[in-house]
Design an enzyme around this catalytic site. Structure first.
Site, PDB file in Angstrom:
ATOM      1  N   GLY A  49      -5.766  43.391  85.156  1.00 26.66           N
ATOM      2  CA  GLY A  49      -7.258  43.359  84.378  1.00 26.66           C
ATOM      3  C   GLY A  49      -8.376  44.125  85.326  1.00 26.66           C
ATOM      4  O   GLY A  49      -8.113  44.458  86.425  1.00 26.66           O
ATOM      5  N   GLN A  93     -16.819  46.685  88.094  1.00 26.32           N
ATOM      6  CA  GLN A  93     -15.893  46.954  89.258  1.00 26.32           C
ATOM      7  C   GLN A  93     -15.524  48.735  89.402  1.00 26.32           C
ATOM      8  O   GLN A  93     -15.073  49.061  90.179  1.00 26.32           O
ATOM      9  CB  GLN A  93     -14.230  46.359  88.927  1.00 26.32           C
ATOM     10  N   LEU A  97      -8.701  43.474  92.803  1.00 26.29           N
ATOM     11  CA  LEU A  97      -8.905  45.044  93.187  1.00 26.29           C
ATOM     12  C   LEU A  97     -10.116  45.560  94.196  1.00 26.29           C
ATOM     13  O   LEU A  97     -10.088  46.256  94.951  1.00 26.29           O
ATOM     14  CB  LEU A  97      -8.670  45.911  92.113  1.00 26.29           C
ATOM     15  N   GLU A 116     -11.912  38.369  84.960  1.00 25.22           N
ATOM     16  CA  GLU A 116     -12.613  39.368  84.693  1.00 25.22           C
ATOM     17  C   GLU A 116     -13.825  39.188  83.995  1.00 25.22           C
ATOM     18  O   GLU A 116     -14.867  39.933  84.343  1.00 25.22           O
ATOM     19  CB  GLU A 116     -11.884  40.222  83.712  1.00 25.22           C
ATOM     20  N   HIS A 146     -16.528  38.894  86.807  1.00 27.22           N
ATOM     21  CA  HIS A 146     -17.118  40.240  87.017  1.00 27.22           C
ATOM     22  C   HIS A 146     -18.329  40.512  86.062  1.00 27.22           C
ATOM     23  O   HIS A 146     -19.291  41.396  86.762  1.00 27.22           O
ATOM     24  CB  HIS A 146     -16.157  41.062  86.927  1.00 27.22           C
TER      25      HIS A 146
HETATM   26 NI    NI Z   1     -11.279  41.140  90.142  1.00 25.19          NI
END
Ligand code: NI
Length: 177
Positions: free
Chosen positions: A50, A55, A104, A146, A149
């Site tokens: 995801g 990001q 990530l 996600e 975020h």
């Molecule tokens: Ni993440």
């Protein structure tokens, strides 16, 4: 179709990860389309399941869920990538489940966090359609990760105790045992 770019990933500590993302007003804007295309490409090239726009340094309410078995998530179910614009959580299950996550933006670390087992979400597709779907299990977990975020949170904010955090190498030993 234009050339796609591999986007660089903002890492923990960068302010963009702590900002509330802006709502996308014009779905058909060329800049938005480009961001989505590049996010899909970047996710395909990574071992992520995801990705959220903040990001990749674009503070917009866009996230992608793209579960697939890979080196980082060997047991992930396979699905077609799904792009969710301006997503909202409508309903959650009472039941929560614990499981390991990675990000990530926080390389080398895994942590065990609790997430709703089932959630109902509404969102807009890249074609401008309004949709409502129910997500379960690992896919629901990716969504919640996600979605964090988009509201300036990261998954380690949910860690209850520091013994629920592991460096990647030791994490692999935990899941194997
Ligand atoms: Ni993440």
């Amino acid at each position: 179709m234009g050339k796609k770019s591999l986007l660089s990933i903002a890492k923990l500590g960068n302010k963009v990860l702590r900002k509330k993302a802006k709502k996308v007003r014009d779905i058909h804007n060329r800049k938005i389309k480009r961001i989505i295309d590049d996010m899909l490409y970047t996710l395909k090239k990574s071992n992520g399941v995801g990705l959220a726009a903040p990001q990749v340094y674009h503070s917009y309410q866009i996230l992608i869920i793209a579960s697939k078995p890979n080196a980082r998530y060997p047991n992930a179910p396979l699905m077609k990538p799904r792009v969710l614009i301006n997503p909202k959580i409508i309903k959650t299950s009472k039941k929560k489940l614990h499981d390991w996550e990675g990000c990530l933006s926080i390389p080398g670390i895994r942590a065990n966090v609790s997430r709703y087992k089932k959630i109902k979400v509404s969102y807009t597709t890249p074609k401008g359609k309004e949709k409502t779907i129910t997500l379960k299990g690992f896919i629901a977990r990716i969504f919640q990760h996600e979605y964090d975020h988009l509201i300036g949170k990261v998954y380690i904010d949910h860690v209850k105790s520091s013994d629920m955090v592991s460096e990647e190498y030791y994490f692999k030993r935990i899941v194997k045992s």
